[in-house]
Design a protein around this motif. Structure first.
Motif, PDB file in Angstrom:
ATOM      1  N   ARG A  37      10.634   4.604 -26.744  1.00 28.99           N
ATOM      2  CA  ARG A  37      10.295   3.214 -26.821  1.00 28.99           C
ATOM      3  C   ARG A  37      10.681   2.564 -25.352  1.00 28.99           C
ATOM      4  O   ARG A  37      11.551   3.464 -24.690  1.00 28.99           O
ATOM      5  N   ILE A  38      10.286   1.778 -24.908  1.00 25.71           N
ATOM      6  CA  ILE A  38      10.322   1.258 -23.360  1.00 25.71           C
ATOM      7  C   ILE A  38      11.996   1.052 -22.964  1.00 25.71           C
ATOM      8  O   ILE A  38      12.338   1.056 -21.944  1.00 25.71           O
ATOM      9  N   PRO A 165       5.890   1.030 -17.803  1.00 25.15           N
ATOM     10  CA  PRO A 165       5.947  -0.375 -17.705  1.00 25.15           C
ATOM     11  C   PRO A 165       7.070  -0.976 -16.736  1.00 25.15           C
ATOM     12  O   PRO A 165       8.046  -0.557 -16.569  1.00 25.15           O
ATOM     13  N   ILE A 212       3.162  -7.371 -21.543  1.00 27.89           N
ATOM     14  CA  ILE A 212       3.899  -7.152 -22.640  1.00 27.89           C
ATOM     15  C   ILE A 212       4.619  -8.479 -22.716  1.00 27.89           C
ATOM     16  O   ILE A 212       5.460  -9.073 -21.907  1.00 27.89           O
ATOM     17  N   ASP A 216       3.938 -10.129 -28.211  1.00 28.57           N
ATOM     18  CA  ASP A 216       3.570  -8.620 -28.428  1.00 28.57           C
ATOM     19  C   ASP A 216       4.635  -7.907 -29.213  1.00 28.57           C
ATOM     20  O   ASP A 216       4.510  -6.838 -30.000  1.00 28.57           O
ATOM     21  N   TRP A 233      11.301  -1.919 -29.529  1.00 24.00           N
ATOM     22  CA  TRP A 233      10.488  -2.574 -28.677  1.00 24.00           C
ATOM     23  C   TRP A 233       9.134  -1.656 -28.671  1.00 24.00           C
ATOM     24  O   TRP A 233       9.124  -0.587 -29.351  1.00 24.00           O
ATOM     25  N   PRO A 234       7.969  -2.038 -28.108  1.00 23.24           N
ATOM     26  CA  PRO A 234       6.861  -1.104 -28.065  1.00 23.24           C
ATOM     27  C   PRO A 234       7.152   0.385 -27.361  1.00 23.24           C
ATOM     28  O   PRO A 234       8.154   0.478 -26.606  1.00 23.24           O
ATOM     29  N   SER A 238       1.903   2.720 -25.726  1.00 22.60           N
ATOM     30  CA  SER A 238       1.250   1.647 -25.677  1.00 22.60           C
ATOM     31  C   SER A 238       1.702   0.563 -24.575  1.00 22.60           C
ATOM     32  O   SER A 238       1.001  -0.505 -24.438  1.00 22.60           O
ATOM     33  N   SER A 239       2.522   1.093 -23.739  1.00 21.48           N
ATOM     34  CA  SER A 239       2.972   0.269 -22.508  1.00 21.48           C
ATOM     35  C   SER A 239       2.700   0.788 -21.205  1.00 21.48           C
ATOM     36  O   SER A 239       2.878   0.121 -20.098  1.00 21.48           O
ATOM     37  N   LYS A 242       1.575  -1.400 -17.949  1.00 22.78           N
ATOM     38  CA  LYS A 242       1.746  -2.709 -18.172  1.00 22.78           C
ATOM     39  C   LYS A 242       2.785  -3.298 -17.454  1.00 22.78           C
ATOM     40  O   LYS A 242       3.485  -2.723 -16.875  1.00 22.78           O
ATOM     41  N   LEU A 244       5.905  -6.597 -17.541  1.00 21.52           N
ATOM     42  CA  LEU A 244       6.717  -7.399 -18.598  1.00 21.52           C
ATOM     43  C   LEU A 244       7.499  -8.413 -17.594  1.00 21.52           C
ATOM     44  O   LEU A 244       8.128  -8.039 -16.636  1.00 21.52           O
TER      45      LEU A 244
END
Length: 379
Positions: A37-38, A165, A212, A216, A233-234, A238-239, A242, A244
């Motif tokens: 997870r991020i 990210p 993000i 989302d 978190w994503p 998937s991140s 990206k 944020l």
């Protein structure tokens, strides 16, 4: 030839099966990405990432109106592109000011007092959000417009789409009474119209699939905080590639941004919100000294936290590295510094700088230590 063909085919099949049985780095990376997870990552950020100190002539006039500028404002960063490409920085901070008509900040008080003409870069005359430190007093910047700053990030990101990210913190600034009283300009208020203009500028650079946002992360029927704490978190998978955006402010500006959007519905930015409030997902704890366990506790709960490892110029002049050590040890996902590489503090006879152990671009946060996260497979 007919006798050797089956042997060749058998060899090819065996090689293919061996490849499947022993996944290579690309397969392992995908596995790590899906499980990580991020909020399980830690990166180094820069504080006032755009900042450039003023010229010698301007500094004399600067000190006349703001004696505290020396030495606290006498530091400079590389361009945003160079920070990302050469200094292993993966989070940025930009101070933003509204300029809907354009040109409002083009001839600052310090330059006028120094007998200098308006700022030459035509970007200062363009309508749109500006990026610099203090109205009329500290305006040195590598990218005067928010769109220009973000375009640098977007260009680098497009060339490096597998990056972890990035958190981009925005501090919403306004002109100060002390400089207005000396003849400086008054900036427009941050309100729904200026918020909307800023968000439009962000979306003019980044598409929805490059961002993000709170929408989302939030789950149906839950607040943003409930979503983060219950579902997390994503994933990194998937991140990657990206960005944020997070708001630095905890004042009336934040409250105005939250009005009508208690869980940041439809908003682009996350806000620094207190635990127990619907919008709580990101928060800053700028002072890690004496607060390591508090920060670590927030990280363990699932919040995204930013802390600082130094304060210009006190940290460098004192030679005290405790703030840096506590910031890294706290597990805060974003550790901010004004000195991301060796040599930047040499002018003050200091070798101070901040980097992750092992010269990593990103690492698994030491507080969570997730088994699925691998430092060598993050970036």
């Amino acid at each position: 030839m007919s006798r050797r063909t089956p042997i060749a085919l058998t060899a090819l099949v065996a090689a293919a099966l061996a490849t499947q049985a022993a996944p290579g780095p690309a397969v392992a990376d995908r596995s790590t990405d899906r499980a990580t997870r991020i909020n399980e990552l830690q990166v180094v950020a820069t504080h006032n990432s755009y900042h450039r100190e003023l010229s010698g002539a301007e500094q004399e006039a600067q000190l006349e109106v703001d004696p505290g500028a020396d030495p606290n404002l006498f530091y400079s960063h590389a361009s945003l592109t160079d920070q990302l490409a050469e200094q292993e920085v993966r989070s940025l901070e930009l101070d933003v000011l509204p300029d809907p008509e354009g040109g409002l900040y083009a001839h600052p008080l310090v330059r006028r007092n120094a007998g200098l003409p308006p700022l030459e870069d035509p970007a200062w005359q363009q309508p749109g959000t500006k990026v610099f430190h203090i109205v009329d007093a500290d305006y040195g910047t590598t990218c005067p417009t928010l769109v220009g700053c973000l375009q640098e990030v977007a260009d680098w990101s497009a060339a490096n789409p597998r990056h972890v990210p990035m958190v981009i913190m925005l501090e919403f600034k306004s002109s100060e009474d002390r400089f207005e009283a000396l003849g400086g300009v008054q900036s427009p208020a941050w309100d729904e119209s200026t918020f909307a203009a800023l968000e439009d500028e962000i979306r003019s650079v980044f598409d929805d699939d490059q961002l993000i946002t709170p929408d989302d992360v939030r789950r149906p029927g839950l607040t943003l905080e409930e979503s983060v704490l219950q579902h997390g978190w994503p994933t990194l998978a998937s991140s990657r590639g990206k960005v944020l955006f997070a708001m630095d402010n905890t004042n009336a500006v934040r409250d105005a941004y939250l009005e009508g959007h208690p869980s940041l519905e439809g908003r682009v930015l996350f806000t620094d919100s207190a635990p127990g409030t619907p919008s709580a997902a990101f928060m800053k704890r700028n002072e890690p000294r004496g607060h390591v366990e508090e920060i670590a506790g927030l990280v363990r709960q699932g919040y995204l936290v930013r802390t600082r490892s130094d304060v210009p110029m006190g940290t460098v002049l004192s030679g005290d590295t405790q703030m840096r050590e506590d910031a890294l040890r706290s597990g805060a996902q974003v550790v901010s510094t004004d000195f991301p590489v060796a040599g930047m503090a040499a002018r003050w006879d200091s070798d101070f700088f901040v980097s992750l152990p092992g010269d990593l671009v990103a690492r698994c946060t030491p507080v969570l230590q997730p088994r699925t996260c691998r430092d060598d497979r993050l970036e």
